[in-house]
Design an enzyme around this catalytic site. Sequence first.
Site, mmCIF file in Angstrom:
data_model
loop_
_atom_site.group_PDB
_atom_site.id
_atom_site.type_symbol
_atom_site.label_atom_id
_atom_site.label_comp_id
_atom_site.label_asym_id
_atom_site.label_seq_id
_atom_site.Cartn_x
_atom_site.Cartn_y
_atom_site.Cartn_z
ATOM 1 N N ALA A 1 168.459 21.555 45.504
ATOM 2 C CA ALA A 1 168.071 22.584 46.477
ATOM 3 C C ALA A 1 166.593 22.480 46.828
ATOM 4 C CB ALA A 1 168.379 23.969 45.921
ATOM 5 N N TYR A 2 165.742 22.387 45.810
ATOM 6 C CA TYR A 2 164.302 22.308 46.066
ATOM 7 C C TYR A 2 163.949 21.041 46.845
ATOM 8 C CZ TYR A 2 159.272 22.043 45.160
ATOM 9 O OH TYR A 2 157.913 21.942 45.300
ATOM 10 N N GLY A 3 164.527 19.906 46.426
ATOM 11 C CA GLY A 3 164.265 18.660 47.141
ATOM 12 C C GLY A 3 164.738 18.724 48.582
#
Length: 273
Positions: A143-145
């Site tokens: 998700a963060y990437g």
Amino acid sequence: MKTIFITGASSGIGRETTRYFAEHGWRVIATMRNPQKAGSLSALPHVVVLPLDLTNPKQIRETSRKALDAYDVDVLFNNAGYGIMGPFEKLPEHEIRKLFETDVLGTMLVTQQFIPHFKARKGGAILTTTSLAGIIALPRDGAYGAAKRAQQGMVESLYYELKPFGVKVAAMIPGGTSTHFQTPVNILDGYEEAAARQRAYLLDGNAAFPGPEQAAETVWTAVNDGRDQLNYPTDRVCRKLYEQYQGMDIEDFKTYFYDRIFGASAAEASFPQ
């Protein structure tokens, strides 16, 4: 006096960049969700503290307009954001939505407010803190990437849109920085050993991650070097790994990286020369 508008200035890279630019004679509009966290920044010469919550579109418009009405802003530095980590299937939907609302949508809405100003003045710079996770996909960063790759996509598109107007657009890319970066969700669940190996990979033989000082200096360089450059690794960790990734075929890198993190010989793996 030149002016920089910084989001997420209460801590980490944003705070250090506020201090660095103020000490070098710039006016700094230091924005943060809770202005009470400004602390000693408020005492620095030519630092203006304003409230800015990236999940509040109305406040984004009001704070941006207040700054642009009062000052001829030379640089927008999109720095606010946070991360979540965990096996992809274990990340709660509401946490994914909140992450994208802040890191992606909030950053985009701030940037939209400043583009007409930079086009009209035919100069300036828009810088955005992305992440090495937006360049190299990392385990538990699904998700963060993805959020950081979305920011990278915005940066690259705006490079082409704004270059004809003399506006520099670039990504500031941390790799591993010793700050109080917020990761309210950090789930290991079965990836404990892989996480430890990944940390060792990112540390690259160093005892600790570099502090935000290197990032602040890189932001200063990006603003002042006059170079037509899109990506700026902001610290020694990111710089080496970014160059390694750029120098390898993506299929070769994925095999190397998997072996490094999950393979039987991962503990003994070394960087290719």
